[in-house]
Structure formats: C-alpha cells, structure tokens
Scaffold this motif. Structure first.
Motif, PDB file in Angstrom:
ATOM      1  N   PRO A 154     -80.023 -52.731 -47.894  1.00 47.90           N
ATOM      2  CA  PRO A 154     -80.648 -51.522 -47.348  1.00 47.90           C
ATOM      3  C   PRO A 154     -82.072 -51.301 -47.842  1.00 47.90           C
ATOM      4  O   PRO A 154     -82.426 -51.692 -48.960  1.00 47.90           O
ATOM      5  CB  PRO A 154     -79.711 -50.410 -47.836  1.00 47.90           C
ATOM      6  N   GLY A 201     -85.108 -46.576 -43.711  1.00 45.15           N
ATOM      7  CA  GLY A 201     -83.996 -45.985 -42.971  1.00 45.15           C
ATOM      8  C   GLY A 201     -84.140 -44.490 -42.796  1.00 45.15           C
ATOM      9  O   GLY A 201     -83.946 -43.949 -41.698  1.00 45.15           O
ATOM     10  N   TYR A 212     -79.252 -50.478 -42.327  1.00 44.78           N
ATOM     11  CA  TYR A 212     -78.134 -49.544 -42.209  1.00 44.78           C
ATOM     12  C   TYR A 212     -77.318 -49.779 -40.939  1.00 44.78           C
ATOM     13  O   TYR A 212     -76.122 -49.450 -40.899  1.00 44.78           O
ATOM     14  CB  TYR A 212     -78.641 -48.101 -42.267  1.00 44.78           C
ATOM     15  N   PRO A 260     -83.864 -47.940 -48.144  1.00 43.70           N
ATOM     16  CA  PRO A 260     -83.664 -46.495 -47.948  1.00 43.70           C
ATOM     17  C   PRO A 260     -84.871 -45.774 -47.379  1.00 43.70           C
ATOM     18  O   PRO A 260     -84.723 -44.920 -46.496  1.00 43.70           O
ATOM     19  CB  PRO A 260     -83.320 -45.999 -49.359  1.00 43.70           C
ATOM     20  N   ARG A 277     -74.795 -52.297 -41.947  1.00 46.97           N
ATOM     21  CA  ARG A 277     -73.746 -51.676 -42.763  1.00 46.97           C
ATOM     22  C   ARG A 277     -72.773 -50.880 -41.891  1.00 46.97           C
ATOM     23  O   ARG A 277     -71.555 -50.924 -42.095  1.00 46.97           O
ATOM     24  CB  ARG A 277     -74.377 -50.764 -43.818  1.00 46.97           C
ATOM     25  N   ALA A 278     -73.328 -50.130 -40.931  1.00 52.70           N
ATOM     26  CA  ALA A 278     -72.462 -49.377 -40.021  1.00 52.70           C
ATOM     27  C   ALA A 278     -71.591 -50.322 -39.203  1.00 52.70           C
ATOM     28  O   ALA A 278     -70.424 -50.025 -38.916  1.00 52.70           O
ATOM     29  CB  ALA A 278     -73.305 -48.505 -39.096  1.00 52.70           C
ATOM     30  N   SER A 307     -83.958 -51.512 -41.372  1.00 56.93           N
ATOM     31  CA  SER A 307     -83.591 -50.855 -42.636  1.00 56.93           C
ATOM     32  C   SER A 307     -82.305 -51.400 -43.234  1.00 56.93           C
ATOM     33  O   SER A 307     -82.025 -51.202 -44.416  1.00 56.93           O
ATOM     34  CB  SER A 307     -83.438 -49.344 -42.423  1.00 56.93           C
TER      35      SER A 307
END
Length: 380
Positions: A212, A217, A74, A214, A77-78, A72
């Motif tokens: 992403p 995710g 994410y 969404p 990104r984290a 996804s």
C-alpha cells in the motif's frame, strides 16, 4: 534533419500500423469525423458543441483519480479480501454484477465502472478468473442499473429534466424496464458462470503491487469523492483542474500511466457521431406512434450511441418516458450503444474483448427489447 531513408519510412509505417491495431476505435471515429468534415463542412461552433468538452474533462478527472487508487495498492487488497470471502465463481459474478448495478444508480454508469473494473482485473491476479467475461457482464449491469436512476446516465438526466416528473415518479415509470433487464442479466450470469470453488494464487509480482501507498490512496480516494460531487454540480472544468494540479505536484508518475488515448477516442467519437446525427433523416419517422419511437430509439442507439440518439429524438417524441426506456434498452447490443460499454472494455484491455462483448450483448438485446416492450404494454 536526417533524410528519410526507406528504412526510416518502413519503421514509421510499422509503428503507425501497430498504433492503429491498438487504437482501432480511435482510427475509425477519427476517419469518420474527417470524412464528414470534408464532405459536409459545418460552422466551427458546431464542432465545439459536438466535442462535449465538459464530458471529456470529467472523464479525464475520473481516469486520473482511479489510476491513483489503483496505483495505491488498495484495489489489490480489496480484491484479495473479496476473493477470500467468496466461495464460488458464480457467487463472485453475481456479487460484482449486483454491485455494478447498484453503484450505477448512485454514481452513474461510467463512475461505477471506474471503481468495479480495476477491482475485477486485480481479482484476476489473485484467482483464476474469466476477467474479460466478468467485465462484459459488469458493462451490461451498469447499463441496467443506471436505467432506474434519473442521475444514472446522461440520457436519463436529460429526459428527467424534460419530463417534469419527481425523482420517485421518474423511477416508477422506468421500474418495469429495469426489472426485466436485471432479471434477464442475473439469469444469464447464473448460466454463464459455474459454481467452481475459487483458488487464490499470489505471485511475487502481485504481492509487490499490493504494497500500500497510504498517501496516494487517501489523496486519490478523497479526490474521487470531490470529483463526483463537482461533476454532479456540472463543474467538470474545476474537477479536471483540481485533479491534474494535485497529481502533477504530488504523484506525477501516475499521470504517465493514464490511458490518454481513451480520451482521444471519445473526442473523435463525439465529433464524428455528433456530425452524423445532424445529417441522419429522422424527421417524418412517425415518432408519435409508440412502436415506431421504441424501435427507432433502439436502432439509432446502435448507430450513434444512446445519448446522441436521445438528443436527436427527444423533440419529436411525445412519450418521453417511452423514449427513456428505449434508449436505455439501446445501450445493449453493439458496443457503441452506450459509452459505458467502450469504457469497460478499454479498462479491461485484453484483445478480442469487443467481439466477445457482441457475442453476449447482441443476443441479450434481441431478447430484452421485445420483453421490455411487452411488459410496458402490459403495465400501460
């Protein structure tokens, strides 16, 4: 059907050698299971028992949902968010180790690895990090963290039910063992990771991977919560059916990226080690003596993993809580000591990880085991 020419045979053999190089553990445990089945045939019902289908189905559900979260974008990104807010490699290592230990108390050791290891691999794309070493310490951390919790790992859940203790009472008995493990682990992290400043590096590839998705995710994240709940309620078949159905309909490409060979490795491992546990001579070992029980549980965990060792020794052990401490200590040492070790190294995926794991984990066991014993004798 075309004839088998020498060129075709050589090509097939080359592919087989390549497969076995990539899947060494599958080859080892597959041969062990086959050898024992031929040398010591048992009723088919026992093989079904050893296969431990609920665990395999639960693992399949986790593999798919975590791959969905990773795909996804994410996780990446984290990872970047974490790297931007952590100034040093040592600080990041301590953060990841503590997070792994805490998650293992709450979500079990394997679930925490499915969350932390992909994050660590993504961090490695954002900054110059020793990813393999970090993942090894995360494996050690989930073994330490899960020790304190009655639901942290399968052996604790089994022995908690047998002990008759309340959850706080069970945790209190294992607190000294956990404290020694965590203190040693944090001290080792401090010395194994320097305080150099992290430097971010973003390539076009990592930027593209971090775009992403969404819908994927949100779906995968919600499914992970549902799967954890279903697994804790012992509904592994329902968890696997739900996850496979949702991804087959909505995100079929994710299913193609799942590491299905990991499931095959565990299936071969469960059958081979389950059979081996039945023929190992453990009767008459003097398990009523605390020292014998402690050493036997740790040593047996190095041969057949700590969950089968627990099942094999629990009926002859008078001190259930000492057995719990010993099999959790036995999760260190050889990679086979805990299934979490193998999951972590497989998720990280780089060559030579098992050998490097042993260079860290075996000395850790040799220091941890006598220290835990001394502390347990002191608080008794």
């Amino acid at each position: 059907m075309p004839a088998l020419t020498p060129e075709i045979v050589r090509g097939l053999l080359s592919r087989l050698r390549g497969f076995l190089r990539r899947e060494r553990l599958l080859g080892v445990f597959g041969l062990l299971a086959l050898f024992l089945a031929l040398a010591d045939p048992r009723p088919w019902a026992l093989y079904r028992n050893w296969l431990d289908l609920p665990t395999l189905l639960g693992l399949a559900a986790l593999l798919v949902t975590v791959e969905g979260i990773r795909a996804s974008g994410y996780v990446q990104r984290a990872a970047r968010y974490t790297a931007l807010r952590t100034r040093s490699l040592r600080g990041l290592a301590l953060l990841l180790v503590l997070a792994s230990a805490l998650l293992a108390m709450l979500l079990t050791n394997d679930v925490s690895l499915f969350l932390v290891v992909p994050l660590t691999v993504a961090l490695g794309r954002e900054a110059r990090l020793p990813v393999q070493r970090l993942v090894i310490f995360e494996a050690l951390a989930v073994n330490a963290g899960s020790t304190l919790s009655p639901i942290g790992n399968p052996q604790n859940l089994l022995l908690w039910q047998r002990s008759g203790l309340s959850m706080p009472g069970f945790m209190l008995h294992l607190l000294p063992t956990f404290a020694v493990m965590l203190a040693l682990l944090l001290a080792l992290v401090w010395f194994m990771f320097d305080a150099r400043t992290l430097t971010l590096q973003t390539s076009a590839r990592t930027a593209a991977e971090a775009l992403p998705r969404p819908a994927l995710g949100v779906t995968a994240g919600l499914l992970l919560l549902v799967v954890v709940g279903l697994l804790q309620g012992h509904h592994a078949q329902g968890a696997a059916a739900l996850v496979l159905a949702v991804f087959a309909v909505m995100f079929r490409e994710v299913l193609q990226r799942v590491d299905w060979m990991l499931l095959a490795t565990f299936a071969a491992m469960f059958v081979g080690l389950g059979h081996l546990a039945q023929i190992l001579p453990v009767q008459g070992l003097g398990l009523q003596q605390p020292g014998v029980l402690y050493i036997a549980a740790i040593a047996l965990s190095q041969v057949i993993s700590n969950v089968p060792a627990t099942v094999l020794l629990e009926h002859g052990a008078h001190d259930v809580m000492l057995l719990a401490a010993a099999v959790n200590v036995g999760g260190f040492g050889l990679g086979i000591g805990s299934l979490a070790n193998l999951i972590a190294l497989r998720l990280e995926g780089s060559p030579g990880s098992l050998a490097r794991f042993h260079r860290i984990s075996v000395p850790f066991l040799l220091v941890c085991a006598p220290l835990v014993w001394l502390v347990l004798r002191w608080v008794a």
